[in-house]
Design a protein around this motif. Structure first.
Motif, PDB file in Angstrom:
ATOM      1  N   ASP A   1       0.737  -1.288   0.104  1.00 56.81           N
ATOM      2  CA  ASP A   1      -0.178  -0.003  -0.077  1.00 56.81           C
ATOM      3  C   ASP A   1       0.958   1.285  -0.087  1.00 56.81           C
ATOM      4  O   ASP A   1       0.663   2.426  -0.584  1.00 56.81           O
ATOM      5  CB  ASP A   1      -0.846  -0.043   1.250  1.00 56.81           C
ATOM      6  N   ILE A   2       1.912   1.259   0.828  1.00 58.63           N
ATOM      7  CA  ILE A   2       2.815   2.338   0.913  1.00 58.63           C
ATOM      8  C   ILE A   2       3.589   2.661  -0.295  1.00 58.63           C
ATOM      9  O   ILE A   2       3.501   3.761  -0.905  1.00 58.63           O
ATOM     10  CB  ILE A   2       3.739   2.351   2.238  1.00 58.63           C
TER      11      ILE A   2
ATOM     12  N   SER B   1       2.782   1.739  -3.266  1.00 51.29           N
ATOM     13  CA  SER B   1       1.694   2.058  -4.418  1.00 51.29           C
ATOM     14  C   SER B   1       1.327   3.546  -4.160  1.00 51.29           C
ATOM     15  O   SER B   1       1.435   4.404  -5.217  1.00 51.29           O
ATOM     16  CB  SER B   1       0.386   1.322  -4.364  1.00 51.29           C
ATOM     17  N   ARG B   2       1.010   4.196  -2.984  1.00 44.87           N
ATOM     18  CA  ARG B   2       0.948   5.476  -2.706  1.00 44.87           C
ATOM     19  C   ARG B   2       2.061   6.521  -3.303  1.00 44.87           C
ATOM     20  O   ARG B   2       1.899   7.596  -3.799  1.00 44.87           O
ATOM     21  CB  ARG B   2       0.411   5.904  -1.311  1.00 44.87           C
ATOM     22  N   PHE B   3       3.339   6.118  -2.771  1.00 46.89           N
ATOM     23  CA  PHE B   3       4.462   6.855  -2.924  1.00 46.89           C
ATOM     24  C   PHE B   3       4.628   6.879  -4.446  1.00 46.89           C
ATOM     25  O   PHE B   3       5.121   7.922  -4.830  1.00 46.89           O
ATOM     26  CB  PHE B   3       5.762   6.145  -2.192  1.00 46.89           C
TER      27      PHE B   3
ATOM     28  N   ALA C   1       2.508   6.770  -6.814  1.00 45.80           N
ATOM     29  CA  ALA C   1       1.505   7.759  -7.289  1.00 45.80           C
ATOM     30  C   ALA C   1       1.885   9.111  -7.116  1.00 45.80           C
ATOM     31  O   ALA C   1       1.766  10.068  -7.872  1.00 45.80           O
ATOM     32  CB  ALA C   1       0.242   7.441  -6.918  1.00 45.80           C
ATOM     33  N   ILE C   2       2.557   9.319  -5.643  1.00 46.47           N
ATOM     34  CA  ILE C   2       2.618  10.832  -5.592  1.00 46.47           C
ATOM     35  C   ILE C   2       3.942  11.267  -6.506  1.00 46.47           C
ATOM     36  O   ILE C   2       3.977  12.345  -7.018  1.00 46.47           O
ATOM     37  CB  ILE C   2       3.298  11.142  -4.028  1.00 46.47           C
TER      38      ILE C   2
ATOM     39  N   LEU D   1       0.121   6.732   6.233  1.00 47.27           N
ATOM     40  CA  LEU D   1       0.043   7.424   5.152  1.00 47.27           C
ATOM     41  C   LEU D   1      -0.843   8.518   5.288  1.00 47.27           C
ATOM     42  O   LEU D   1      -0.520   9.700   4.849  1.00 47.27           O
ATOM     43  CB  LEU D   1      -0.799   6.471   3.989  1.00 47.27           C
TER      44      LEU D   1
ATOM     45  N   ALA E   1       1.500  11.476   4.145  1.00 45.64           N
ATOM     46  CA  ALA E   1       1.290  11.752   2.541  1.00 45.64           C
ATOM     47  C   ALA E   1       0.962  13.264   2.327  1.00 45.64           C
ATOM     48  O   ALA E   1       1.397  13.927   1.336  1.00 45.64           O
ATOM     49  CB  ALA E   1       0.480  10.810   1.793  1.00 45.64           C
TER      50      ALA E   1
ATOM     51  N   GLU F   1       2.631  16.170  -0.029  1.00 46.79           N
ATOM     52  CA  GLU F   1       1.789  16.607  -1.287  1.00 46.79           C
ATOM     53  C   GLU F   1       1.507  18.388  -1.237  1.00 46.79           C
ATOM     54  O   GLU F   1       1.442  18.900  -2.313  1.00 46.79           O
ATOM     55  CB  GLU F   1       0.333  15.946  -1.251  1.00 46.79           C
TER      56      GLU F   1
END
Length: 293
Positions: A22-23, A25-27, A29-30, A228, A232, A236
């Motif tokens: 999950d982490i 994937s989010r990183f 995406a950022i 997150l 996150a 951002e």
């Protein structure tokens, strides 16, 4: 003597792997959403291996590292599940710190966890550390971990956001959890020879065992889930903030402070090296560049 805990071990190991996915994937995406004229960073994933003293397989994991990205100058998200017997130094340290009887007679152990450190391109984006883990021996089991924010340029609103989210995820597990583990983080992430904290804190806990495995695992899962939403949004909000040579200099000096702490005081670093885990994975937390005045 504790039970073998096979089902609990499997559940914990799977959870740390899911959190890692999950982490990452989010990183990514950022990283992809940041529209600047620079290559988009991606994670390089490398299997890690722990080898026992007799040369036998003793587990391993995945080291996922992004270097030179648009947002992340260096970020590592590692997971591992290792097992075997503790060496003499690790036995002594464990027996002394945790007071576990019988450790020298039966030094078997099993440990799984996730460990994350992010060092950012923009000095206004804070560095961060997070880890959670489960440890088992025939004599005891426990959870540990936490997360803490390490900005080189401090913003009160960022600190409040980070701590506020951690508090909200800890609250369902007891009104005392967040304040108690925040105080522990303040003590643990202190650098004695510099007489200062390495960042603006977070939460930290170790030896967490109420005797109710499901309850304690649920807390550790929520500590992981909090990461997150706590971190996150800070990245951002600041990744486009202008910066120059002065801010970069402050960032590199702060990274030197971070490196000193991890090499001299961090329990995870010491344990990983003492038990023969992949040194590249253990030292993944070190920044790509640092500076001392």
């Amino acid at each position: 003597m504790t039970e073998t805990f096979d089902s609990e071990k499997a559940a914990a190991s799977a959870w740390f792997r899911q959190l890692r996915d999950d982490i990452v994937s989010r990183f990514e995406a950022i990283e992809a959403q940041h529209e600047i004229d620079a290559p988009c960073g991606t994670f390089t994933v490398t299997p890690t291996q722990r080898t026992a003293e007799d040369g036998s397989d003793a587990g391993g994991g995945l080291m996922s590292v992004m270097r030179g990205g648009r947002v992340f100058e260096k970020v590592g998200v590692n997971v591992s599940t290792v097992f075997g017997t503790l060496g003499a130094r690790a036995q002594e340290a464990m027996a002394a710190r945790k007071g576990i009887p019988g450790m020298r007679d039966d030094p078997r152990f099993w440990a799984a966890g996730i460990s994350l450190v992010a060092h950012m391109q923009n000095p206004h984006c804070p560095a961060v550390h997070m880890n959670t883990r489960m440890f088992w021996t025939p004599h005891a089991w426990w959870f540990g971990g936490g997360s803490d924010l390490n900005p080189c340029i401090e913003y009160a609103e960022d600190t409040a956001q980070f701590h506020g989210v951690l508090n909200s995820y800890c609250a369902p597990h007891g009104a005392d959890i967040y304040p108690r583990y925040k105080a522990w983080a303040d003590e643990y992430f202190y650098i004695p020879h510099r007489k200062r904290a390495r960042g603006v804190g977070g939460i930290f806990y170790d030896d967490h065992c109420t005797g109710d495995w499901e309850k304690d695992f649920a807390l550790t899962q929520d500590v992981g889930r909090a990461f997150l939403p706590a971190y996150a949004p800070l990245v951002e909000a600041r990744l486009n903030q202008p910066w120059g040579e002065a801010e970069r200099d402050a960032q590199l000096i702060h990274r030197g402070l971070y490196a000193e702490y991890n090499l001299l005081y961090d329990r995870g670093t010491k344990f990983g090296l003492e038990t023969g885990h992949d040194p590249d994975a253990v030292l993944m937390s070190l920044p790509p560049l640092a500076k001392w005045t």
